[in-house]
Scaffold this motif. Structure first.
Motif, PDB file in Angstrom:
ATOM      1  N   ALA A   2      14.420  43.801 -76.707  1.00 14.92           N
ATOM      2  CA  ALA A   2      13.369  43.830 -76.171  1.00 14.92           C
ATOM      3  C   ALA A   2      12.603  44.669 -75.350  1.00 14.92           C
ATOM      4  CB  ALA A   2      13.202  42.961 -74.224  1.00 14.92           C
ATOM      5  N   ILE A   3      13.852  45.952 -75.279  1.00 19.68           N
ATOM      6  CA  ILE A   3      13.658  47.702 -75.113  1.00 19.68           C
ATOM      7  C   ILE A   3      13.217  48.282 -76.191  1.00 19.68           C
ATOM      8  CG2 ILE A   3      14.520  49.403 -74.607  1.00 19.68           C
ATOM      9  CD1 ILE A   3      16.622  47.920 -72.739  1.00 19.68           C
ATOM     10  N   PHE A   4      13.501  47.777 -77.270  1.00 18.07           N
ATOM     11  CA  PHE A   4      13.076  48.761 -78.867  1.00 18.07           C
ATOM     12  C   PHE A   4      11.896  48.211 -79.048  1.00 18.07           C
ATOM     13  CE2 PHE A   4      15.476  49.750 -82.419  1.00 18.07           C
ATOM     14  CZ  PHE A   4      14.186  50.126 -83.805  1.00 18.07           C
ATOM     15  N   LYS A   5      11.323  46.607 -78.877  1.00 16.49           N
ATOM     16  CA  LYS A   5       9.414  46.462 -79.145  1.00 16.49           C
ATOM     17  C   LYS A   5       8.939  47.343 -77.514  1.00 16.49           C
ATOM     18  CE  LYS A   5      10.658  42.103 -81.058  1.00 16.49           C
ATOM     19  NZ  LYS A   5      10.648  41.108 -81.978  1.00 16.49           N
ATOM     20  N   GLN A   6       9.120  47.428 -76.758  1.00 19.59           N
ATOM     21  CA  GLN A   6       8.453  47.450 -75.856  1.00 19.59           C
ATOM     22  C   GLN A   6       8.220  49.106 -75.675  1.00 19.59           C
ATOM     23  OE1 GLN A   6       6.859  46.030 -73.196  1.00 19.59           O
ATOM     24  NE2 GLN A   6       6.336  48.263 -72.646  1.00 19.59           N
ATOM     25  N   ALA A   7       9.289  49.767 -76.185  1.00 20.87           N
ATOM     26  CA  ALA A   7       9.391  51.452 -77.227  1.00 20.87           C
ATOM     27  C   ALA A   7       8.308  51.176 -77.466  1.00 20.87           C
ATOM     28  CB  ALA A   7      10.323  51.997 -76.962  1.00 20.87           C
ATOM     29  N   LEU A   8       8.695  51.159 -78.982  1.00 21.41           N
ATOM     30  CA  LEU A   8       7.693  50.581 -80.068  1.00 21.41           C
ATOM     31  C   LEU A   8       6.131  50.374 -79.471  1.00 21.41           C
ATOM     32  CD1 LEU A   8       9.356  49.402 -82.843  1.00 21.41           C
ATOM     33  CD2 LEU A   8       8.579  51.324 -82.896  1.00 21.41           C
ATOM     34  N   THR A   9       5.774  48.804 -78.762  1.00 22.80           N
ATOM     35  CA  THR A   9       4.701  48.668 -78.501  1.00 22.80           C
ATOM     36  C   THR A   9       3.710  49.975 -76.995  1.00 22.80           C
ATOM     37  OG1 THR A   9       5.370  46.700 -78.725  1.00 22.80           O
ATOM     38  CG2 THR A   9       3.333  47.222 -77.020  1.00 22.80           C
ATOM     39  N   SER A  10       4.264  50.415 -76.293  1.00 25.98           N
ATOM     40  CA  SER A  10       4.084  51.575 -75.523  1.00 25.98           C
ATOM     41  C   SER A  10       3.972  53.043 -76.210  1.00 25.98           C
ATOM     42  CB  SER A  10       4.583  51.459 -73.674  1.00 25.98           C
ATOM     43  OG  SER A  10       6.173  52.491 -74.435  1.00 25.98           O
ATOM     44  N   ASN A  11       4.269  53.251 -77.682  1.00 23.32           N
ATOM     45  CA  ASN A  11       4.727  54.626 -78.517  1.00 23.32           C
ATOM     46  C   ASN A  11       5.458  55.302 -76.560  1.00 23.32           C
ATOM     47  OD1 ASN A  11       4.992  55.770 -80.544  1.00 23.32           O
ATOM     48  ND2 ASN A  11       2.474  56.871 -79.656  1.00 23.32           N
ATOM     49  N   ASP A  12       6.657  55.007 -76.337  1.00 23.23           N
ATOM     50  CA  ASP A  12       6.879  55.299 -75.345  1.00 23.23           C
ATOM     51  C   ASP A  12       8.637  56.731 -76.379  1.00 23.23           C
ATOM     52  OD1 ASP A  12       9.675  56.370 -73.587  1.00 23.23           O
ATOM     53  OD2 ASP A  12       9.312  54.544 -72.148  1.00 23.23           O
ATOM     54  N   LYS A  13       8.154  58.127 -76.592  1.00 26.05           N
ATOM     55  CA  LYS A  13       8.871  58.870 -77.337  1.00 26.05           C
ATOM     56  C   LYS A  13       9.795  58.661 -76.883  1.00 26.05           C
ATOM     57  CE  LYS A  13       4.670  60.993 -79.976  1.00 26.05           C
ATOM     58  NZ  LYS A  13       4.812  59.862 -80.545  1.00 26.05           N
ATOM     59  N   ASN A  14      10.217  59.104 -75.217  1.00 27.43           N
ATOM     60  CA  ASN A  14      12.071  59.170 -74.815  1.00 27.43           C
ATOM     61  C   ASN A  14      12.674  57.835 -75.114  1.00 27.43           C
ATOM     62  OD1 ASN A  14      11.025  61.778 -73.821  1.00 27.43           O
ATOM     63  ND2 ASN A  14      10.267  61.582 -71.962  1.00 27.43           N
ATOM     64  N   ALA A  15      11.941  56.709 -74.934  1.00 24.27           N
ATOM     65  CA  ALA A  15      12.758  55.774 -75.072  1.00 24.27           C
ATOM     66  C   ALA A  15      13.281  55.727 -76.891  1.00 24.27           C
ATOM     67  CB  ALA A  15      11.809  53.626 -74.528  1.00 24.27           C
TER      68      ALA A  15
END
Length: 96
Positions: free
Chosen positions: A35-48
């Protein structure tokens, strides 16, 4: 990348890590949180994304010191992970 380990071996380790839920082994926090992995990719959160890479390097010690990038070309659960320039497509789910 460790010269004694082949690129295919590294990507098989990554594939295993991706398919293993966080804390999937008793007494170990090995694995990833989809869930965290997909959210980081979806939001393009470079820190995550960097934190995910750091966790992957901790869990797969052969990756320590390697340059790693993760890209999601908009293909749903399909991602590309590059390790020292060697890229391979992986699937983001716990079961293949």
């Amino acid at each position: 990348m460790n010269d004694n380990i082949m690129t295919t071996d590294i990507h098989e380790m990554i594939s295993h890590w991706l398919k293993t839920p966080k804390n999937g082994y008793l007494g170990s926090d090995y694995g990833n949180d989809l869930a965290i992995f997909k959210q980081a990719l979806t939001s393009n959160d470079k820190n995550a994304i960097q934190e995910i890479i750091s966790n992957m390097q901790t869990d797969i010690q052969s990756l320590q010191g390697c340059e790693i990038s993760i890209k999601n070309p908009g293909l749903g659960d399909s991602i590309t992970i590059c390790v020292d320039g060697n890229c391979r497509q992986h699937t983001l789910n716990y079961m293949d």
